[in-house]
Design a protein around this motif. Structure first.
Motif, short mmCIF file in Angstrom:
data_model
loop_
_atom_site.label_atom_id
_atom_site.label_comp_id
_atom_site.label_asym_id
_atom_site.label_seq_id
_atom_site.Cartn_x
_atom_site.Cartn_y
_atom_site.Cartn_z
N ARG A 51 0.85 -1.20 0.00
CA ARG A 51 0.00 0.00 0.00
C ARG A 51 0.88 1.24 0.00
O ARG A 51 1.94 1.24 0.63
CB ARG A 51 -0.99 0.02 1.15
CG ARG A 51 -0.40 -0.09 2.54
CD ARG A 51 -1.39 -0.72 3.47
NE ARG A 51 -1.65 -2.11 3.07
CZ ARG A 51 -2.63 -2.85 3.55
NH1 ARG A 51 -3.47 -2.37 4.41
NH2 ARG A 51 -2.78 -4.11 3.16
N ASN A 53 2.69 4.82 0.41
CA ASN A 53 3.08 5.64 1.56
C ASN A 53 2.17 6.86 1.64
O ASN A 53 2.16 7.71 0.76
CB ASN A 53 4.54 6.06 1.36
CG ASN A 53 5.04 6.92 2.50
OD1 ASN A 53 4.39 7.87 2.88
ND2 ASN A 53 6.20 6.59 3.02
N ILE A 54 1.40 6.90 2.72
CA ILE A 54 0.40 7.97 2.79
C ILE A 54 1.04 9.35 2.91
O ILE A 54 0.45 10.34 2.49
CB ILE A 54 -0.56 7.79 3.97
CG1 ILE A 54 0.20 7.65 5.28
CG2 ILE A 54 -1.47 6.61 3.77
CD1 ILE A 54 -0.68 7.84 6.48
N TYR A 55 2.22 9.41 3.49
CA TYR A 55 2.86 10.72 3.65
C TYR A 55 3.29 11.28 2.30
O TYR A 55 3.08 12.45 2.00
CB TYR A 55 4.03 10.62 4.62
CG TYR A 55 3.60 10.20 5.99
CD1 TYR A 55 2.83 11.06 6.78
CD2 TYR A 55 3.89 8.94 6.49
CE1 TYR A 55 2.41 10.68 8.03
CE2 TYR A 55 3.45 8.55 7.74
CZ TYR A 55 2.71 9.43 8.52
OH TYR A 55 2.28 9.04 9.75
N ALA A 56 3.88 10.40 1.49
CA ALA A 56 4.28 10.84 0.15
C ALA A 56 3.05 11.17 -0.69
O ALA A 56 3.05 12.11 -1.48
CB ALA A 56 5.11 9.76 -0.52
N ASN A 58 0.15 12.35 0.33
CA ASN A 58 -0.51 13.59 0.74
C ASN A 58 0.36 14.83 0.56
O ASN A 58 -0.15 15.94 0.58
CB ASN A 58 -0.95 13.48 2.19
CG ASN A 58 -2.15 12.57 2.35
OD1 ASN A 58 -2.98 12.48 1.46
ND2 ASN A 58 -2.23 11.88 3.47
N GLN A 59 1.65 14.60 0.39
CA GLN A 59 2.53 15.75 0.30
C GLN A 59 2.22 16.63 -0.89
O GLN A 59 2.19 17.86 -0.80
CB GLN A 59 3.97 15.26 0.22
CG GLN A 59 4.94 16.41 0.10
CD GLN A 59 6.36 15.92 0.14
OE1 GLN A 59 6.60 14.73 0.13
NE2 GLN A 59 7.28 16.83 0.19
N THR A 64 -6.27 16.25 0.66
CA THR A 64 -6.10 14.87 1.09
C THR A 64 -7.45 14.18 1.14
O THR A 64 -8.49 14.78 0.87
CB THR A 64 -5.47 14.80 2.49
OG1 THR A 64 -6.44 15.28 3.43
CG2 THR A 64 -4.21 15.64 2.58
#
Lengths: 343, 343
Positions: A51, A53-56, A58-59, A64
């Motif tokens: 899955r 990377n949620i941080y990448a 949303n960046q 979001t």
DNA sequence: AATTATTTTTTACGCGCGTAAAGAATTTGT
DNA sequence: ACAAATTCTTTACGCGCGTAAAAAATAATT
């Protein structure tokens, strides 16, 4: 499941045999790719348990898929229930809900809005503290983030408000009580935390006037969110001072009523209908525990499902359309009278 | 506050007159820079209201400053309180807590662990559902993420467990009840959701044997997390079947007791101490509402503060040391008997 | 004042993914 | 079967920040 660890979307794309931009497109909207490629991607997800990377993710996204849910007091099971329903609907719609509780403190509410802002949420469902809320901060927040207020209204803030029609709560209980017995006195906190309380008092006064009855408001001391204890102390005070004009008390909300019933029990007052009882007590909210008081509490129930459902729908509409509402709309749902043994 | 919007750390560094790497260092640990530069940075933060993009921050960090808090059922105010205390301590220590509730459903618990994994939290405080939990998934999760279990233990999972000593709860209530009146029967669900229930039953049996008394366990039907309703139905069933051997009932937990007291009231049983009463009821947990039942519930109280405090401390220690514990340690806190009017 | 220790600056790269553009491949419609 | 429409691949850049290394500046010590 394959044991090989996929480190990023590049690797995942190569093992799934699809190009990375297409995979990226899939994760942003699975229906945006052809059914056959979608199947291949999903098979690979299954196999490698990848899955993104949620941080990448949303960046770079301006918007979001996060939704903030803020309630004033989680130790009140009413809000626990609301949170459950709202969370479920957000997940079903493909959003990630984040739940926050102000725990009755204005400073916490401020901190939460601060945190929320940095989460860059697509939208926020906010049940404010009410009287103690930092109005100007909430206003500034609502300017930046699409926000729907619920449960407790603050005039003019947020794109919309969804809540319960306090007048419908009180009119039903007052009508019922005065039709079936002596007219009720209204039992409330002198300085209520929540604006709904003021609406309920006014509705009580209005209804009593309409019915040609003499209103009587019992205002008890106490601040904060420990309503049960406030209701119990206030109840003892009123009972010992013999401050009642009739044998019927209508509480502003169930949590106060729970405290009052406790005081009645301790002071030896028998609560209920009929000749062998001393007092009738009714209230509003249909709190999860109101079924289990002794006697079970006669109350007016929120339309839980409609309020939370409509709040979520309104927010989704706001998010999808991308535009702010031209006029702030307020939606109120009616109460349903729940007759139990206390009145 | 200056109206110029700072877009990123680069811009912020230039307006504050400090280099970007130093600013970055500051945000990761304010004490790691010289006091004079710290003051300059903080003045600039004040002036421009800048805060770093959390998504960009967390992308490169192997370890975020997030802490996950998972409770099984938020509509139980007990967990609302626990959440409040734990959240506060996490924030004080510079972490960002994220609160999740499984809402009594194993699938939700699984989804939460999935979400949590992608949040790459520094650590997790997990109060599992118990019997219905997906043990193997929790085990896999605990291998990847430093996790401290609390409230409800699952043998061998997580780095540590912090909870209450069920034996101390039950021994105190059983001792008190049998010393001051007839020995108690034990009232519980046939298939309890939570492993604490089993420990309490065993503690009851053990205590009764020690005291040379005949144990008597009343197991009622019902599944799920609506304990009050289960307790009420079970209570009616037992009262109508005249299944009691003595005049004293000890409930496995307060929520069942709340339901039982409701059934007693409805069936006309007078609960309390003394000759004018029919039944004594006591319980365990000191649920926030147990003070307001009628009569007020005699119970054994969790050491809320110690349990949540020690769970947080243990997790912090785990995070800071960076190493996993060689042996999983279990810490149990003793109960405190709360004598009220029900027994 | 000179030496050493500490802190900051400069420079530079990488993280994992969004996203744009142009061209290649595939599907659809007739 | 062929043109048109759709979908995918290739290539390439940027987001905002972490972080490493070497050089420069500042502070502490003698």
């Amino acid at each position: 499941m394959d044991e090989r660890k996929i480190r990023n979307m590049e690797e995942f794309a190569s093992v799934s045999g699809i190009s990375r931009p297409t995979v990226s497109k899939y994760f942003n909207d699975p229906t945006s790719v052809r059914a056959s490629t979608r199947a291949r991607i999903e098979a690979a997800i299954e196999q490698y348990d990848y899955r993104p990377n949620i941080y990448a993710m949303n960046q770079n996204r301006q918007l979001t898929k996060n939704i903030g849910i803020v309630v004033p007091y989680l130790a009140d099971p009413f809000f626990g229930e609301i949170a459950r329903v709202i969370e479920r609907r957000c997940i079903e719609a493909g959003f990630s809900p984040s739940l926050f509780s102000s725990h009755g403190e204005a400073e916490q509410e401020r901190d939460i809005l601060d945190t929320l802002r940095s989460l860059k949420p697509a939208g926020v469902l906010l049940a404010p503290l009410g009287r103690t809320s930092d109005k100007s901060m909430i206003e500034a927040f609502c300017r930046d983030v699409p926000t729907v207020l619920f449960d407790s209204n603050i005039e003019g803030m947020g794109e919309a408000f969804v809540g319960s029609d306090n007048y419908s709560f009180v009119s039903q209980t007052v009508e019922y009580l005065s039709r079936t017995g002596e007219p009720p006195s209204f039992f409330e906190m002198k300085h209520p935390a929540n604006p709904n309380a003021n609406k309920r008092r006014r509705a009580y006064l209005d209804m009593m006037e309409r019915l040609g009855l003499e209103p009587h408001v019992l205002q008890i001391d106490g601040t904060g969110w420990e309503f049960e204890e406030i209701g119990r102390k206030g109840g003892h005070d009123i009972l010992s001072r013999n401050a009642l004009r009739t044998d019927t008390i209508l509480c502003s909300n169930d949590r106060l009523a729970i405290g009052l019933l406790s005081a009645c029990y301790e002071a030896g007052y028998r609560v209920g209908r009929g000749s062998e009882h001393d007092l009738r007590v009714a209230s509003h909210d249909d709190h999860p525990f109101s079924r289990y008081t002794c006697p079970a509490l006669t109350t007016a129930a929120h339309d839980y499902a409609s309020v939370s459902g409509h709040a979520v729908d309104t927010l989704f509409h706001l998010i999808e359309s991308g535009v702010r509402f031209s006029t702030r709309d307020e939606t109120l749902f009616s109460a349903r009278l729940i007759m139990r043994d206390s009145a």
